[in-house]
Design a protein around this motif. Structure first.
Motif, PDB file in Angstrom:
ATOM      1  N   PRO A 173       1.082  -1.209  -0.061  1.00 29.68           N
ATOM      2  CA  PRO A 173      -0.006   0.040  -0.052  1.00 29.68           C
ATOM      3  C   PRO A 173       0.754   1.222   0.132  1.00 29.68           C
ATOM      4  N   LYS A 174       0.275   2.329  -0.462  1.00 33.24           N
ATOM      5  CA  LYS A 174       1.142   3.474  -0.675  1.00 33.24           C
ATOM      6  C   LYS A 174       0.359   4.617   0.078  1.00 33.24           C
ATOM      7  N   THR A 175      -0.103   4.433   1.306  1.00 35.63           N
ATOM      8  CA  THR A 175      -1.039   5.426   2.181  1.00 35.63           C
ATOM      9  C   THR A 175      -0.384   5.780   3.228  1.00 35.63           C
ATOM     10  N   THR A 176       0.987   5.480   3.573  1.00 30.51           N
ATOM     11  CA  THR A 176       1.538   5.970   4.878  1.00 30.51           C
ATOM     12  C   THR A 176       2.662   6.835   4.477  1.00 30.51           C
ATOM     13  N   TYR A 177       3.401   6.715   3.559  1.00 34.40           N
ATOM     14  CA  TYR A 177       4.578   7.594   3.266  1.00 34.40           C
ATOM     15  C   TYR A 177       4.561   8.501   2.008  1.00 34.40           C
ATOM     16  N   LEU A 178       5.136   9.458   1.908  1.00 28.99           N
ATOM     17  CA  LEU A 178       5.525  10.475   0.537  1.00 28.99           C
ATOM     18  C   LEU A 178       6.975  10.715   0.895  1.00 28.99           C
ATOM     19  N   SER A 179       7.457  10.930  -0.280  1.00 31.11           N
ATOM     20  CA  SER A 179       8.697  11.953  -0.553  1.00 31.11           C
ATOM     21  C   SER A 179       8.984  12.353  -1.874  1.00 31.11           C
ATOM     22  N   ASN A 180      10.256  12.690  -2.070  1.00 25.99           N
ATOM     23  CA  ASN A 180      10.701  13.376  -3.572  1.00 25.99           C
ATOM     24  C   ASN A 180      10.668  12.112  -4.695  1.00 25.99           C
ATOM     25  N   ILE A 181      10.777  12.671  -5.887  1.00 24.25           N
ATOM     26  CA  ILE A 181      10.806  11.728  -6.720  1.00 24.25           C
ATOM     27  C   ILE A 181      12.092  10.639  -6.765  1.00 24.25           C
ATOM     28  N   LEU A 182      12.021   9.571  -7.066  1.00 23.80           N
ATOM     29  CA  LEU A 182      13.048   8.529  -6.689  1.00 23.80           C
ATOM     30  C   LEU A 182      14.427   8.973  -7.264  1.00 23.80           C
ATOM     31  N   ILE A 183      14.519   9.552  -8.352  1.00 23.23           N
ATOM     32  CA  ILE A 183      15.769  10.022  -9.025  1.00 23.23           C
ATOM     33  C   ILE A 183      16.288  11.265  -8.145  1.00 23.23           C
ATOM     34  N   ASN A 184      15.638  11.693  -7.241  1.00 19.79           N
ATOM     35  CA  ASN A 184      16.126  12.857  -6.321  1.00 19.79           C
ATOM     36  C   ASN A 184      16.327  12.711  -4.976  1.00 19.79           C
ATOM     37  N   ASN A 185      16.242  11.411  -4.557  1.00 21.75           N
ATOM     38  CA  ASN A 185      16.347  10.864  -3.060  1.00 21.75           C
ATOM     39  C   ASN A 185      17.164   9.900  -2.839  1.00 21.75           C
ATOM     40  N   GLY A 186      18.451  10.311  -3.135  1.00 22.69           N
ATOM     41  CA  GLY A 186      19.517   9.347  -2.824  1.00 22.69           C
ATOM     42  C   GLY A 186      19.677   8.881  -1.473  1.00 22.69           C
ATOM     43  N   TYR A 187      19.085   9.658  -0.387  1.00 24.63           N
ATOM     44  CA  TYR A 187      19.317   9.403   1.051  1.00 24.63           C
ATOM     45  C   TYR A 187      18.238   8.557   1.522  1.00 24.63           C
ATOM     46  N   GLY A 188      17.226   8.234   0.722  1.00 23.15           N
ATOM     47  CA  GLY A 188      16.095   7.254   1.052  1.00 23.15           C
ATOM     48  C   GLY A 188      15.103   8.163   1.946  1.00 23.15           C
ATOM     49  N   ILE A 189      14.985   9.319   2.075  1.00 24.60           N
ATOM     50  CA  ILE A 189      14.101  10.014   3.068  1.00 24.60           C
ATOM     51  C   ILE A 189      12.563   9.678   2.810  1.00 24.60           C
ATOM     52  N   MET A 190      11.969   9.367   3.742  1.00 25.90           N
ATOM     53  CA  MET A 190      10.587   8.982   3.794  1.00 25.90           C
ATOM     54  C   MET A 190       9.806   9.872   4.690  1.00 25.90           C
ATOM     55  N   HIS A 191       8.825  10.389   4.495  1.00 22.68           N
ATOM     56  CA  HIS A 191       8.067  11.377   5.446  1.00 22.68           C
ATOM     57  C   HIS A 191       6.667  10.637   5.566  1.00 22.68           C
ATOM     58  N   ARG A 192       6.072  10.436   6.970  1.00 19.38           N
ATOM     59  CA  ARG A 192       4.759   9.910   7.034  1.00 19.38           C
ATOM     60  C   ARG A 192       3.795  11.146   6.449  1.00 19.38           C
ATOM     61  N   GLN A 193       2.785  10.512   5.890  1.00 20.63           N
ATOM     62  CA  GLN A 193       1.641  11.596   5.369  1.00 20.63           C
ATOM     63  C   GLN A 193       1.124  12.437   6.283  1.00 20.63           C
ATOM     64  N   ASP A 194       1.116  11.824   7.208  1.00 25.92           N
ATOM     65  CA  ASP A 194       0.230  12.353   8.331  1.00 25.92           C
ATOM     66  C   ASP A 194       1.369  13.464   9.150  1.00 25.92           C
ATOM     67  N   SER A 195       2.412  13.520   8.862  1.00 25.24           N
ATOM     68  CA  SER A 195       3.443  14.471   9.284  1.00 25.24           C
ATOM     69  C   SER A 195       3.434  15.650   8.278  1.00 25.24           C
ATOM     70  N   VAL A 196       2.603  15.435   7.085  1.00 26.67           N
ATOM     71  CA  VAL A 196       2.760  16.597   6.394  1.00 26.67           C
ATOM     72  C   VAL A 196       1.129  17.168   5.896  1.00 26.67           C
ATOM     73  N   PHE A 197       0.241  16.508   6.071  1.00 27.03           N
ATOM     74  CA  PHE A 197      -1.049  16.777   5.811  1.00 27.03           C
ATOM     75  C   PHE A 197      -1.885  16.613   7.203  1.00 27.03           C
ATOM     76  N   PRO A 198      -2.835  17.365   7.535  1.00 29.95           N
ATOM     77  CA  PRO A 198      -3.124  18.650   6.625  1.00 29.95           C
ATOM     78  C   PRO A 198      -2.226  19.850   6.718  1.00 29.95           C
ATOM     79  N   LEU A 199      -1.901  20.460   5.893  1.00 29.30           N
ATOM     80  CA  LEU A 199      -1.065  21.504   5.893  1.00 29.30           C
ATOM     81  C   LEU A 199      -1.360  22.547   6.817  1.00 29.30           C
ATOM     82  N   SER A 200      -0.111  22.949   7.505  1.00 27.83           N
ATOM     83  CA  SER A 200      -0.165  24.045   8.529  1.00 27.83           C
ATOM     84  C   SER A 200       0.345  25.404   7.920  1.00 27.83           C
ATOM     85  N   THR A 201       0.557  26.388   8.933  1.00 30.06           N
ATOM     86  CA  THR A 201       1.365  27.392   8.243  1.00 30.06           C
ATOM     87  C   THR A 201       2.589  27.754   9.434  1.00 30.06           C
ATOM     88  N   ILE A 202       3.447  28.613   8.867  1.00 30.74           N
ATOM     89  CA  ILE A 202       4.565  28.857   9.494  1.00 30.74           C
ATOM     90  C   ILE A 202       5.030  30.301   9.157  1.00 30.74           C
TER      91      ILE A 202
END
Length: 273
Positions: A194-223
């Motif tokens: 399933p692809k419902t938990t994580y998101l990150s940069n496109i594959l060719i631009n993610n050499g460090y293998g960073i993955m963000h939990r989608q619930d750490s991104v959405f819903p968007l906040s402000t800063i």
């Protein structure tokens, strides 16, 4: 050998560069809010907002991120919305542009990155990077790091300039096969998990293998960034921890450097009557 005059010149131009980029970010924010396009501060820009309340003092660019589908919407509306001084740069809008990452460029400035090809005829003004984000399959971070390193490294080598030689030919086959191998593994896993938990940069631009939990991104906040309000991940602490781990710790002084080779924030100034 470093040129001390050039380093001093860049330091003198840095704040002018940052303030101009801030204005560019405000334009992007205006367009995104008008068309209901989601974006958020990313990378060093988000870090600067949290740790410094604005730019990292030695930072000379701005990073934002969008879901890939939102970026496509931005690409459609931006050319009609951006002022004449700004330009949406991508491989589609400027064929000689080498990067897979879209940028909004300022045409009335000059900015040289270490990776720039000075012989290539593409815009090299101040810019804002727009990183496209995609959903990731639910896999371990160790697995993602290993496979994505293989994908991004192989892609980078394959798309670097090559001279005709036996070594270049060997690299073409070796890294071409390596890219297909790792990309094939990722595609299989993506089809099965399933692809419902994580998101990150496109594959060719993610050499460090960073993955963000989608619930750490959405819903968007402000800063707040430089006294202005912009969009941010829902949980900046989790997002920045994914990127930098102990992100509140300042790097050693020798690493607090301006990364550009050269900055000229303004090419032409308007003449006053």
């Amino acid at each position: 050998m470093k040129n001390s005059y050039l380093e001093q010149y860049k330091q003198q131009q840095l704040r002018r560069c940052q303030l101009k980029q801030l204005g560019m970010l405000q334009e992007i924010d205006r367009i995104c809010r008008k068309h209901n396009i989601g974006y958020w501060l990313d990378g060093g820009t988000l870090l600067g907002a949290v740790r410094h309340g604005g730019f990292i003092p030695w930072d000379d660019d701005i990073d934002i991120a969008m879901r890939e589908e939102d970026l496509q919407r931005f690409v459609e509306v931006a050319p009609q919305e951006l002022p004449d001084t700004l330009f949406l740069q991508s491989r589609e809008t400027e064929p000689g542009y080498p990067s897979p990452v879209a940028k909004v460029r300022d045409k009335n400035s000059f900015y040289v990155e270490p990776s720039d090809d000075m012989a290539a005829d593409y815009q090299k003004g101040l810019f804002i990077d727009i990183f496209p984000m995609i959903n990731y399959p639910t896999v371990s971070r160790h697995f993602a790091k290993k496979v994505l390193l293989g994908i991004s490294k192989s892609y980078s080598i394959l798309h670097h300039s090559h001279y005709y030689s036996l070594r270049a030919t060997a690299e073409l086959f070796w890294f071409g096969g390596k890219y297909l191998f790792y990309k094939g593994i990722w595609d299989i896993v993506s089809a099965l998990r399933p692809k419902t938990t994580y998101l990150s940069n496109i594959l060719i631009n993610n050499g460090y293998g960073i993955m963000h939990r989608q619930d750490s991104v959405f819903p968007l906040s402000t800063i707040i960034f430089e006294g202005k309000t912009f969009m941010a991940p829902a949980n900046p602490d989790a997002y920045l921890s994914d990127l930098y781990r102990n992100y509140m710790e300042l790097p050693p002084e020798e690493k607090r450097i301006v990364h550009s080779i050269f900055i000229q924030p303004e090419l032409l100034t308007e003449e006053k009557d």
